[in-house]
Write an enzyme that holds these catalytic residues in place. Structure first.
Site, PDB file in Angstrom:
ATOM      1  N   TYR A 163      -2.296 -55.883  -8.712  1.00 44.48           N
ATOM      2  CA  TYR A 163      -1.654 -55.573  -7.427  1.00 44.48           C
ATOM      3  C   TYR A 163      -0.509 -54.589  -7.624  1.00 44.48           C
ATOM      4  O   TYR A 163       0.615 -54.967  -7.963  1.00 44.48           O
ATOM      5  CB  TYR A 163      -1.158 -56.846  -6.741  1.00 44.48           C
ATOM      6  CG  TYR A 163      -0.608 -56.607  -5.354  1.00 44.48           C
ATOM      7  CD1 TYR A 163      -1.399 -56.040  -4.367  1.00 44.48           C
ATOM      8  CD2 TYR A 163       0.703 -56.949  -5.021  1.00 44.48           C
ATOM      9  CE1 TYR A 163      -0.914 -55.812  -3.097  1.00 44.48           C
ATOM     10  CE2 TYR A 163       1.200 -56.731  -3.746  1.00 44.48           C
ATOM     11  CZ  TYR A 163       0.389 -56.159  -2.794  1.00 44.48           C
ATOM     12  OH  TYR A 163       0.876 -55.932  -1.520  1.00 44.48           O
ATOM     13  N   GLU A 195      -4.071 -56.095   0.545  1.00 43.23           N
ATOM     14  CA  GLU A 195      -2.903 -56.961   0.482  1.00 43.23           C
ATOM     15  C   GLU A 195      -3.043 -57.872  -0.735  1.00 43.23           C
ATOM     16  O   GLU A 195      -4.146 -58.117  -1.239  1.00 43.23           O
ATOM     17  CB  GLU A 195      -2.795 -57.804   1.755  1.00 43.23           C
ATOM     18  CG  GLU A 195      -2.599 -56.993   3.021  1.00 43.23           C
ATOM     19  CD  GLU A 195      -1.266 -56.270   3.045  1.00 43.23           C
ATOM     20  OE1 GLU A 195      -0.255 -56.879   2.648  1.00 43.23           O
ATOM     21  OE2 GLU A 195      -1.240 -55.095   3.457  1.00 43.23           O
ATOM     22  N   TYR A 241      13.831 -45.535  -9.512  1.00 42.82           N
ATOM     23  CA  TYR A 241      13.412 -46.148  -8.239  1.00 42.82           C
ATOM     24  C   TYR A 241      12.808 -47.514  -8.536  1.00 42.82           C
ATOM     25  O   TYR A 241      11.961 -47.652  -9.432  1.00 42.82           O
ATOM     26  CB  TYR A 241      12.384 -45.272  -7.530  1.00 42.82           C
ATOM     27  CG  TYR A 241      11.871 -45.881  -6.250  1.00 42.82           C
ATOM     28  CD1 TYR A 241      12.685 -45.961  -5.126  1.00 42.82           C
ATOM     29  CD2 TYR A 241      10.580 -46.382  -6.166  1.00 42.82           C
ATOM     30  CE1 TYR A 241      12.232 -46.527  -3.947  1.00 42.82           C
ATOM     31  CE2 TYR A 241      10.109 -46.946  -4.999  1.00 42.82           C
ATOM     32  CZ  TYR A 241      10.942 -47.023  -3.888  1.00 42.82           C
ATOM     33  OH  TYR A 241      10.489 -47.599  -2.733  1.00 42.82           O
ATOM     34  N   ASN A 290       5.894 -57.230  -3.647  1.00 45.27           N
ATOM     35  CA  ASN A 290       6.329 -58.430  -2.931  1.00 45.27           C
ATOM     36  C   ASN A 290       5.796 -59.716  -3.555  1.00 45.27           C
ATOM     37  O   ASN A 290       6.261 -60.805  -3.248  1.00 45.27           O
ATOM     38  CB  ASN A 290       5.947 -58.359  -1.447  1.00 45.27           C
ATOM     39  CG  ASN A 290       4.451 -58.198  -1.248  1.00 45.27           C
ATOM     40  OD1 ASN A 290       3.640 -58.731  -1.996  1.00 45.27           O
ATOM     41  ND2 ASN A 290       4.072 -57.449  -0.223  1.00 45.27           N
ATOM     42  N   ASN A 346       9.988 -55.483   3.896  1.00 39.96           N
ATOM     43  CA  ASN A 346       9.653 -56.905   4.009  1.00 39.96           C
ATOM     44  C   ASN A 346      10.580 -57.707   3.109  1.00 39.96           C
ATOM     45  O   ASN A 346      10.281 -57.957   1.947  1.00 39.96           O
ATOM     46  CB  ASN A 346       8.180 -57.120   3.618  1.00 39.96           C
ATOM     47  CG  ASN A 346       7.763 -58.581   3.707  1.00 39.96           C
ATOM     48  OD1 ASN A 346       8.434 -59.402   4.324  1.00 39.96           O
ATOM     49  ND2 ASN A 346       6.657 -58.904   3.059  1.00 39.96           N
TER      50      ASN A 346
END
Length: 344
Positions: free
Chosen positions: A236, A131, A225, A230, A176
């Site tokens: 990341y 994460e 796309y 997030n 999310n």
């Protein structure tokens, strides 16, 4: 010495003979010690002690299955040609495991406790987390606890390497949704200039097999796309990018720098939002590509010289951790600044 039927001590009077007797005694003692050690090694108790430890093989204990979802542990050699690894999720192996792989989410939220202290001599604890820092709570609890890190960061101790026109324009799959995310603000601006088909909680329903083949087939109907992370942090980059690559769509990325993405893909394989002074400029570029198949092909031709390999969650992570453990067996230090490093 024994041909005359005498004990060596009875006939050894010369200096030369005395020297031979000393060598003989040392040789007997050494052989006896080695035999004793060999016998002791074969007498060690417990079902998790492997006789292959002396050959460099290691035992890796998976402390919790990520997000409390049980998965059968893989055969590392059969699947990934990583040998010398014994994986187990049986807590009874704690006392003899070379290392314990601990997924951050479970110990941070309290659904699982850290292994008991004191840990067995020489055992390493591996911190695993995929994460972003924005979604990694209570990091400071674990300062000085772990010996090795394993994450999407390329400077982790153990890093998992990520070895034509379409009928529709732009797709975005998002589960999310948060108004505070930079990607949502970006989407609001982009949709003013080009149509964006949104799938997930905030849009159209996803195919039933949303995590596998069906999702790739869905994305494959589009020229572009939106692979929007997030949160934006060093290194990341998630499966959003690879879903686009697997589907044959050109990913439009929002995340770390272009240089970071270029470690994984050729420069022309993606479009970075930072390449344009404004969202409107990006939208104009996408519309131009739609009308110019030859220029669009520039973003697709790289596929002729490359193949894409996407690691399997979580089987390959376990085996990669095991390989990293074998390479760092001599290390005994801990990670002193986990929070500052991961948030940097």
């Amino acid at each position: 010495f024994h041909s005359a039927g005498h004990h060596p001590i009875e006939i050894c009077f010369s200096t030369k003979c005395a020297v031979l007797l000393v060598f003989y005694s040392v040789w007997v003692a050494a052989v006896g010690f080695l035999l004793l050690m060999w016998d002791g090694l074969h007498y060690l108790p417990g079902p998790f002690v492997s006789s292959s430890k002396g050959t460099g093989a290691v035992t890796l204990l998976i402390w919790t299955h990520p997000f409390d979802q049980y998965r059968e542990l893989p055969d590392c050699f059969a699947l990934f040609r990583i040998d010398g690894c014994k994986l187990t999720d049986d807590e009874r192996a704690y006392g003899v495991a070379d290392a314990v792989l601990i997924h951050h989410r479970e110990v941070a939220t309290g659904t699982a406790e850290l292994p008991p202290e004191p840990r067995p001599s020489g055992q390493k604890w591996i911190w695993m987390n995929y994460e972003s820092p924005s979604h990694t709570p209570r990091l400071r609890r674990f300062e000085g606890v772990f010996n090795l890190t394993m994450s999407y960061r390329t400077d982790s101790d153990i890093f998992l390497t990520l070895h034509i026109s379409k009928p529709r324009l732009v797709a975005w799959v998002i589960s999310n949704w948060s108004e505070s995310h930079a990607r949502v603000a970006f989407y609001y601006q982009l949709r003013r200039f080009v149509p964006v088909d949104v799938f997930g909680r905030a849009g159209r329903p996803l195919p039933e097999d949303s995590g596998g083949v069906s999702l790739v087939q869905l994305v494959g109907r589009y020229q572009f796309y939106l692979a929007l992370e997030n949160s934006q942090h060093t290194d990341y980059i998630t499966e959003k990018l690879w879903n686009a690559v697997r589907a044959g769509a050109v990913p439009v990325v929002l995340g770390p720098s272009r240089k970071t993405y270029e470690r994984l893909l050729p420069p022309e394989a993606f479009i970075h939002v930072d390449d344009f002074p404004s969202v409107r400029g990006l939208a104009r570029y996408l519309l131009m590509l739609r009308q110019n198949p030859a220029k669009l092909r520039r973003h697709l031709d790289w596929r002729a010289g490359y193949s894409v390999y996407q690691p399997a969650f979580w089987a390959e992570h376990y085996c990669t951790a095991c390989r990293g453990l074998r390479r760092s067996r001599a290390r005994t230090d801990v990670v002193p600044d986990l929070t500052d490093w991961f948030r940097s």
